[in-house]
Enzyme design. Structure first.
Site, PDB file in Angstrom:
ATOM      1  N   ASP A   1     -56.233  -9.085  15.073  1.00  0.00           N
ATOM      2  CA  ASP A   1     -55.157  -9.127  14.080  1.00  0.00           C
ATOM      3  C   ASP A   1     -54.426 -10.460  14.076  1.00  0.00           C
ATOM      4  O   ASP A   1     -54.288 -11.102  13.028  1.00  0.00           O
ATOM      5  CB  ASP A   1     -54.161  -7.990  14.337  1.00  0.00           C
ATOM      6  CG  ASP A   1     -54.754  -6.627  14.061  1.00  0.00           C
ATOM      7  OD1 ASP A   1     -55.989  -6.509  14.033  1.00  0.00           O
ATOM      8  OD2 ASP A   1     -53.979  -5.673  13.888  1.00  0.00           O
TER       9      ASP A   1
ATOM     10  N   ARG B   1     -40.287  -5.504  23.503  1.00  0.00           N
ATOM     11  CA  ARG B   1     -40.267  -6.261  22.246  1.00  0.00           C
ATOM     12  C   ARG B   1     -39.061  -7.201  22.106  1.00  0.00           C
ATOM     13  O   ARG B   1     -39.217  -8.334  21.644  1.00  0.00           O
ATOM     14  CB  ARG B   1     -40.338  -5.300  21.054  1.00  0.00           C
ATOM     15  CG  ARG B   1     -41.634  -4.505  20.977  1.00  0.00           C
ATOM     16  CD  ARG B   1     -42.853  -5.387  21.122  1.00  0.00           C
ATOM     17  NE  ARG B   1     -44.097  -4.664  20.877  1.00  0.00           N
ATOM     18  CZ  ARG B   1     -45.121  -4.667  21.710  1.00  0.00           C
ATOM     19  NH1 ARG B   1     -45.054  -5.324  22.863  1.00  0.00           N
ATOM     20  NH2 ARG B   1     -46.228  -4.027  21.412  1.00  0.00           N
TER      21      ARG B   1
ATOM     22  N   ASP C   1     -42.475  -1.567  15.848  1.00  0.00           N
ATOM     23  CA  ASP C   1     -42.385  -2.926  16.378  1.00  0.00           C
ATOM     24  C   ASP C   1     -41.878  -3.929  15.350  1.00  0.00           C
ATOM     25  O   ASP C   1     -41.194  -4.890  15.700  1.00  0.00           O
ATOM     26  CB  ASP C   1     -43.741  -3.375  16.926  1.00  0.00           C
ATOM     27  CG  ASP C   1     -44.026  -2.802  18.301  1.00  0.00           C
ATOM     28  OD1 ASP C   1     -43.074  -2.337  18.950  1.00  0.00           O
ATOM     29  OD2 ASP C   1     -45.196  -2.835  18.729  1.00  0.00           O
TER      30      ASP C   1
ATOM     31  N   SER D   1     -55.680   2.743  20.079  1.00  0.00           N
ATOM     32  CA  SER D   1     -55.067   1.432  20.314  1.00  0.00           C
ATOM     33  C   SER D   1     -54.256   1.481  21.600  1.00  0.00           C
ATOM     34  O   SER D   1     -53.758   2.538  22.001  1.00  0.00           O
ATOM     35  CB  SER D   1     -54.177   1.028  19.140  1.00  0.00           C
ATOM     36  OG  SER D   1     -53.082   1.923  19.017  1.00  0.00           O
TER      37      SER D   1
END
Length: 408
Positions: free
Chosen positions: A17, A97, A126, A178
């Site tokens: 990605d 994050r 996110d 994932s």
């Protein structure tokens, strides 16, 4: 155009990605791209990440080791609050994050960039966590979220774009879910886990032993705390990072820290997640139990009433908000006497507290004993109970009176 960025810092992992995003940003905005990666404990070959970023077209590559800061300034403050989201999730991804985004802003300042970009999709949490941090720390930075504006909205399109632009696409078997990993946890989402009735495959778990395969003998461990933070294991002083690493090893060995939940995402949908948080699970249990002897009752009850809100702020991405900072100040004040040692027994997926002690303990054997004592006069309880029951008696008397009038 006025809003066209001159230099962009991309939060870059080296995966498909963000590699595609790097090339797409270059082609779309025709400006310099800084590929920025954060080491927060995930298993990566950082030399290969750097090489791939250069090969994909990065003008600069910045890799930051944030492991110490992650544990000391993010995980431990959260643990001082016993934070947990919806009663189960220990916020392993959520708490990482804001640190990644904070350092991304720093890199933007250092490199003279006027924009930041991330690879989070438009469906998840996110994107919110990254962008709220950007806004809180530098509202002048432009924010570019490719997943919300491009047409590469499927894996097949990403792979086609990568092949067209010479971006290496691994020929490894695609995982049916994932993953995200750092020093606090590993998460698994999507794919085969989207059916909430399906049990996760045993070979999915990369960190912890299955409880049934854990050692047949329990292991005892003692954790020493100072002002709410763990500082030693079995009497050995350790830095925050090394302490969490040690607890992760112990927890993983004994199959501790697995959870399987359906959580409510900030954007509104429900999502099934499976998590491994071995060290964090042990740490939270130990800390909670030390508080039982060091914190005043009303302080504990007040703090506990705020945990859902505090955890929600972290999950939603509001780490750098005035309300989270205000709550943190209250929490940290409550921890000034939270020092002592907790002894735990680790055994086949369980973590049981078997002892706690503190030189600041509020627990008094003289008051708690069932034997005769000279400290507490049991007759005093009568007046106490009558005062507590006064409103109940008044309510009952009124109901009786009204009932009698209705019968007349």
């Amino acid at each position: 155009m006025k809003d066209t960025p001159k230099k962009i810092v991309l939060a870059y992992s080296g995966g498909l990605d963000t590699s595609v995003i790097l090339k797409w940003l270059k082609e779309t905005y025709h400006c310099e791209i800084v590929a920025y990666s954060a080491n927060i404990g995930q298993d990566e070959d950082w030399d290969k990440v750097r090489e791939k970023a250069w090969a994909t077209g990065a003008d600069e590559v910045v890799i930051r080791d944030l492991r110490d800061e992650f544990v000391r300034d993010f995980v431990f403050p959260m643990m001082r609050a016993n934070a947990i989201y919806e009663g189960q999730y220990l916020l392993g991804t959520s708490i990482a994050r804001p640190l990644i985004a904070k350092e991304q802003v720093n890199v933007a300042h250092e490199t003279g960039a006027d924009a930041v970009s991330h690879g989070a999709t438009g469906k998840g949490n996110d994107q919110v966590r990254f962008e709220l941090t950007y806004m809180a720390l530098d509202p002048e930075l432009k924010i570019i979220a490719p997943w919300r504006i491009w047409d590469l909205n499927s894996r097949s399109r990403l792979i086609a774009f990568a092949k067209e632009h010479g971006i290496p696409v691994p020929v490894t078997k695609e995982k049916p879910y994932s993953m995200d990993a750092n020093m606090l946890h590993i998460s698994y989402e999507g794919g085969i886990l989207e059916d909430p009735w399906a049990e996760p495959p045993k070979d999915m778990f990369l960190w912890t032993k299955a409880p049934e395969d854990a050692p047949d003998e329990p292991q005892y461990v003692e954790i020493t705390f100072e002002k709410g933070d763990p500082v030693a294991i079995d009497g050995e002083p350790l830095t925050p990072r090394k302490l969490l690493q040690r607890l992760n090893e112990l927890g993983a060995l004994h199959g501790i820290g697995r959870i399987d939940i359906v959580e409510n995402r900030f954007v509104g949908m429900k999502s099934r997640g499976v998590y491994e948080t071995p060290g964090g699970t042990i740490l939270r249990i130990a800390h909670q139990n030390l508080e039982t002897i060091t914190l005043d009752r009303e302080v504990v009850h007040l703090r506990d009433s705020l945990i859902p809100k505090y955890a929600e702020l972290i999950y939603y991405g509001f780490w750098f908000s005035p309300e989270r900072e205000a709550l943190q100040a209250l929490i940290d004040e409550s921890q000034k006497d939270c020092s002592g040692v907790v002894r735990l027994k680790l055994y086949k997926g369980t973590c049981q507290v078997v002892g706690r002690r503190s030189h600041k303990s509020l627990y008094s054997p003289e008051l708690a004993t069932f034997e005769a004592d000279e400290v507490y006069n049991q007759r005093d309880a009568e007046g106490f109970i009558r005062l507590q029951g006064l409103r109940l008696r008044m309510r009952a008397m009124l109901q009786n009176k009204l009932g009698a009038e209705d019968q007349e």
